[in-house]
Design a protein around this motif. Structure first.
Motif, mmCIF file in Angstrom:
data_model
loop_
_atom_site.group_PDB
_atom_site.id
_atom_site.type_symbol
_atom_site.label_atom_id
_atom_site.label_comp_id
_atom_site.label_asym_id
_atom_site.label_seq_id
_atom_site.Cartn_x
_atom_site.Cartn_y
_atom_site.Cartn_z
ATOM 1 N N GLU A 282 22.135 -0.055 51.138
ATOM 2 C CA GLU A 282 20.762 -0.736 51.373
ATOM 3 C C GLU A 282 20.202 -1.772 50.662
ATOM 4 O OE1 GLU A 282 16.339 1.338 52.305
ATOM 5 O OE2 GLU A 282 17.865 2.637 51.391
ATOM 6 N N ILE A 283 20.448 -1.835 49.477
ATOM 7 C CA ILE A 283 20.053 -2.839 48.532
ATOM 8 C C ILE A 283 20.695 -4.022 48.811
ATOM 9 C CG2 ILE A 283 19.898 -3.695 46.053
ATOM 10 C CD1 ILE A 283 19.425 -0.752 45.377
ATOM 11 N N ALA A 284 22.169 -4.016 48.865
ATOM 12 C CA ALA A 284 22.932 -5.158 49.476
ATOM 13 C C ALA A 284 22.595 -5.749 50.682
ATOM 14 C CB ALA A 284 24.467 -4.899 49.550
ATOM 15 N N ALA A 285 22.228 -4.885 51.720
ATOM 16 C CA ALA A 285 21.472 -5.490 52.946
ATOM 17 C C ALA A 285 20.408 -5.951 52.714
ATOM 18 C CB ALA A 285 21.669 -4.205 54.095
ATOM 19 N N GLU A 286 19.275 -5.699 52.100
ATOM 20 C CA GLU A 286 18.038 -6.123 51.894
ATOM 21 C C GLU A 286 18.239 -7.509 51.159
ATOM 22 O OE1 GLU A 286 15.752 -3.389 49.800
ATOM 23 O OE2 GLU A 286 15.331 -2.245 51.543
ATOM 24 N N TRP A 287 19.268 -7.536 49.993
ATOM 25 C CA TRP A 287 19.362 -8.691 49.508
ATOM 26 C C TRP A 287 19.962 -9.905 50.418
ATOM 27 C CZ3 TRP A 287 23.550 -11.813 48.143
ATOM 28 C CH2 TRP A 287 23.395 -12.710 47.177
ATOM 29 N N LYS A 288 20.684 -9.765 51.462
ATOM 30 C CA LYS A 288 21.154 -10.546 52.183
ATOM 31 C C LYS A 288 20.279 -10.633 53.476
ATOM 32 C CE LYS A 288 25.175 -13.050 53.824
ATOM 33 N NZ LYS A 288 26.541 -12.875 54.341
ATOM 34 N N GLU A 289 19.138 -9.750 53.647
ATOM 35 C CA GLU A 289 18.173 -10.033 54.774
ATOM 36 C C GLU A 289 18.952 -9.510 55.854
ATOM 37 O OE1 GLU A 289 16.697 -13.711 55.175
ATOM 38 O OE2 GLU A 289 15.634 -13.640 53.124
ATOM 39 N N ILE A 290 19.756 -8.369 55.901
ATOM 40 C CA ILE A 290 20.528 -7.891 56.907
ATOM 41 C C ILE A 290 20.025 -6.339 57.305
ATOM 42 C CG2 ILE A 290 22.786 -7.156 57.803
ATOM 43 C CD1 ILE A 290 22.627 -10.120 57.814
ATOM 44 N N SER A 291 19.680 -6.101 58.306
ATOM 45 C CA SER A 291 19.089 -4.959 58.733
ATOM 46 C C SER A 291 20.619 -3.965 59.314
ATOM 47 C CB SER A 291 18.153 -4.993 59.663
ATOM 48 O OG SER A 291 18.449 -5.608 60.973
ATOM 49 N N ILE A 292 20.504 -2.663 59.036
ATOM 50 C CA ILE A 292 21.752 -2.109 59.432
ATOM 51 C C ILE A 292 21.146 -1.167 60.553
ATOM 52 C CG2 ILE A 292 23.436 -0.242 58.848
ATOM 53 C CD1 ILE A 292 23.380 -1.352 56.009
ATOM 54 N N LEU A 293 21.709 -1.282 61.657
ATOM 55 C CA LEU A 293 21.128 -0.265 62.760
ATOM 56 C C LEU A 293 22.085 0.823 63.210
ATOM 57 C CD1 LEU A 293 20.164 -3.265 65.193
ATOM 58 C CD2 LEU A 293 18.643 -1.952 63.519
ATOM 59 N N THR A 294 21.764 1.894 63.260
ATOM 60 C CA THR A 294 22.699 3.115 63.542
ATOM 61 C C THR A 294 22.305 3.705 64.787
ATOM 62 O OG1 THR A 294 21.399 4.817 62.227
ATOM 63 C CG2 THR A 294 22.867 3.555 61.025
ATOM 64 N N ASP A 295 23.170 4.238 65.538
ATOM 65 C CA ASP A 295 23.151 4.890 66.734
ATOM 66 C C ASP A 295 24.119 6.082 66.751
ATOM 67 O OD1 ASP A 295 22.409 6.072 69.202
ATOM 68 O OD2 ASP A 295 23.290 4.137 70.293
ATOM 69 N N VAL A 296 24.161 7.320 66.316
ATOM 70 C CA VAL A 296 25.121 8.317 65.876
ATOM 71 C C VAL A 296 24.312 9.559 66.441
ATOM 72 C CG1 VAL A 296 26.480 9.432 64.783
ATOM 73 C CG2 VAL A 296 25.775 7.034 64.180
ATOM 74 N N PRO A 297 25.023 10.203 67.787
ATOM 75 C CA PRO A 297 24.386 11.279 68.255
ATOM 76 C C PRO A 297 24.435 12.713 67.313
ATOM 77 C CG PRO A 297 25.790 10.166 69.738
ATOM 78 C CD PRO A 297 25.887 9.395 68.570
ATOM 79 N N GLU A 298 23.477 13.403 67.276
ATOM 80 C CA GLU A 298 23.803 14.490 66.511
ATOM 81 C C GLU A 298 24.941 15.451 67.070
ATOM 82 O OE1 GLU A 298 22.069 15.532 63.980
ATOM 83 O OE2 GLU A 298 20.313 14.395 63.949
ATOM 84 N N GLY A 299 25.770 16.022 66.194
ATOM 85 C CA GLY A 299 26.769 16.950 66.389
ATOM 86 C C GLY A 299 28.032 16.556 66.648
#
Length: 412
Positions: A282-299
């Protein structure tokens, strides 16, 4: 070459000897049976002769005939021979002569004995010939194994007949192929290790030199202004952090290569793994102004070691962050069907050429779009971790359209 009288050979020779003795015994039994038959025929002839005498000479009493039959002195033998010889009994050996039948008995006895002896002599000759050939083959296999002990992996498939040693020979040939491949792989691994050590030395040399220079400057300039000193300390910290990361990754990769890592494969949820990876980056992504988007179904999940899966995904997502444009995003998506579970990581970078894509997982490889301070080992470690646990990883990239990593685990 002398025949080795092992236990198997002794049992075989003993068995043949027993068979020979039994055959001789059977031959003698047959001859004895034939003799008994002839004795019966002899008694029949005597009875016929006695009956004819009684019929032709009724004046001779039975007592006189019995007395003549019981008299076995040799006084009249020569006279009797002369009389019988006049009728051709001792000269022509007619078809009803006892002498012909006696000769047949002797011929039968010697014929059976000779045939049986000849057959077993031939058997013993073939046996020793076979054993001699087998001994030569065993000697060849010993020489071949001795050559293997001296790293001579020459493979020969000649004279591979269908005999009792063919299975052993084929297994040795399989072992030869295996040993040769292992020897070749060992040489390649030693070369890889040598190259890895050279690359590690090169990778550590630059930051160590930089840290040494910075420390010397700090030591020689005690009156250095605070901002410059702080910048120097920040650079030293960064260089040491990179070296620490490099050493840690190399140790992990070495453990995987050496096979000392025991993956605790069990069902782990992909969503939990992805959330842990995002948290660590999270910190490395914020430092480079990159957002991490996740789409993982439960189960949905995979059978893998969770700790090492986090390590693999973290290296891939970290690579995606480094190659994405500032202000962009990295997508992590999970999918599942009847065949496999899939994890997709997509960046928003400039992509790569086909040549770069083919070399992407090579250790210490740096493409044209890679940062100067990149080591080029994180993706190699990720690939090793995934494949060691039965997964597959592939990459698709086009210039100007970013890069997509696909990780698949086939359902068991």
């Amino acid at each position: 070459m002398g025949i080795v009288w092992n236990q198997e050979l002794k049992r075989l020779a003993l068995g043949l000897g027993i068979m020979f003795s039994v055959s001789i015994l059977i031959a003698n039994v047959l001859v004895g049976a034939y003799g008994a038959h002839m004795r019966t025929e002899y008694n029949k002839i005597l009875a016929s002769i006695l009956g004819n005498i009684v019929s032709y000479y009724p004046e001779v009493s039975e007592e006189e005939l019995i007395q003549v039959l019981n008299t076995h002195t040799g006084d009249n033998f020569d006279a009797g021979v002369l009389v019988l010889a006049q009728y051709g009994v001792f000269q022509d050996y007619g078809s009803e002569s006892f002498m012909v039948q006696e000769k047949g008995i002797r011929f039968l006895y010697f014929g059976i004995t000779f045939f049986t002896t000849a057959v077993f002599v031939l058997w013993f000759f073939l046996l020793f010939r076979y054993l001699g050939k087998r001994q030569n083959k065993i000697s060849e296999l010993k020489d071949y194994m001795n050559a293997l002990n001296h790293d001579n992996y020459k493979l020969e498939l000649r004279d591979n007949a269908d005999d009792e040693l063919s299975g052993l020979r084929n297994e040795i040939y399989k072992l030869t192929v295996l040993l040769r491949e292992q020897a070749k792989k060992a040489v390649e691994q030693r070369q890889v290790l040598a190259d890895s050590m050279a690359n590690i030395s090169h990778q550590l040399k630059t930051p160590l030199t930089s840290v040494t220079i910075l420390v010397n400057n700090l030591s020689d300039n005690l009156d250095m202004d605070v901002l410059t000193r702080q910048r120097f300390f920040s650079e030293i910290t960064r260089q040491l952090t990179d070296m620490s990361w490099l050493i840690a990754v190399m140790l992990k990769l070495s453990r995987v290569d050496a096979g000392v890592v025991e993956f605790q494969r069990q069902f782990c949820h992909v969503k939990t793994v992805v959330e842990e990876v995002v948290q660590k980056l999270e910190i490395a992504a914020e430092w480079k102004e990159i957002s991490i988007l996740t789409d993982v179904p439960e189960g949905i999940g995979v059978y893998a070691d969770k700790k090492w899966m986090v390590e693999a995904l973290m290296n891939i997502v970290k690579n995606a962050i480094e190659h994405s444009f500032p202000g962009g995003s990295v997508e992590v998506k999970g999918e599942e069907n009847e065949v496999y579970t899939q994890i997709i990581i997509r960046d928003c970078g400039e992509g790569m050429t086909e040549e770069e894509r083919r070399k992407l997982f090579q250790r210490f490889y740096k493409g044209a779009s890679v940062k100067e301070d990149s080591v080029g080992i994180g993706l190699a470690l990720a690939k090793e971790i995934i494949e060691k646990q039965g997964g597959y990883i592939s990459v698709d990239s086009q210039m100007g359209k970013g890069t997509v990593f696909q990780i698949r685990f086939v359902h068991r």
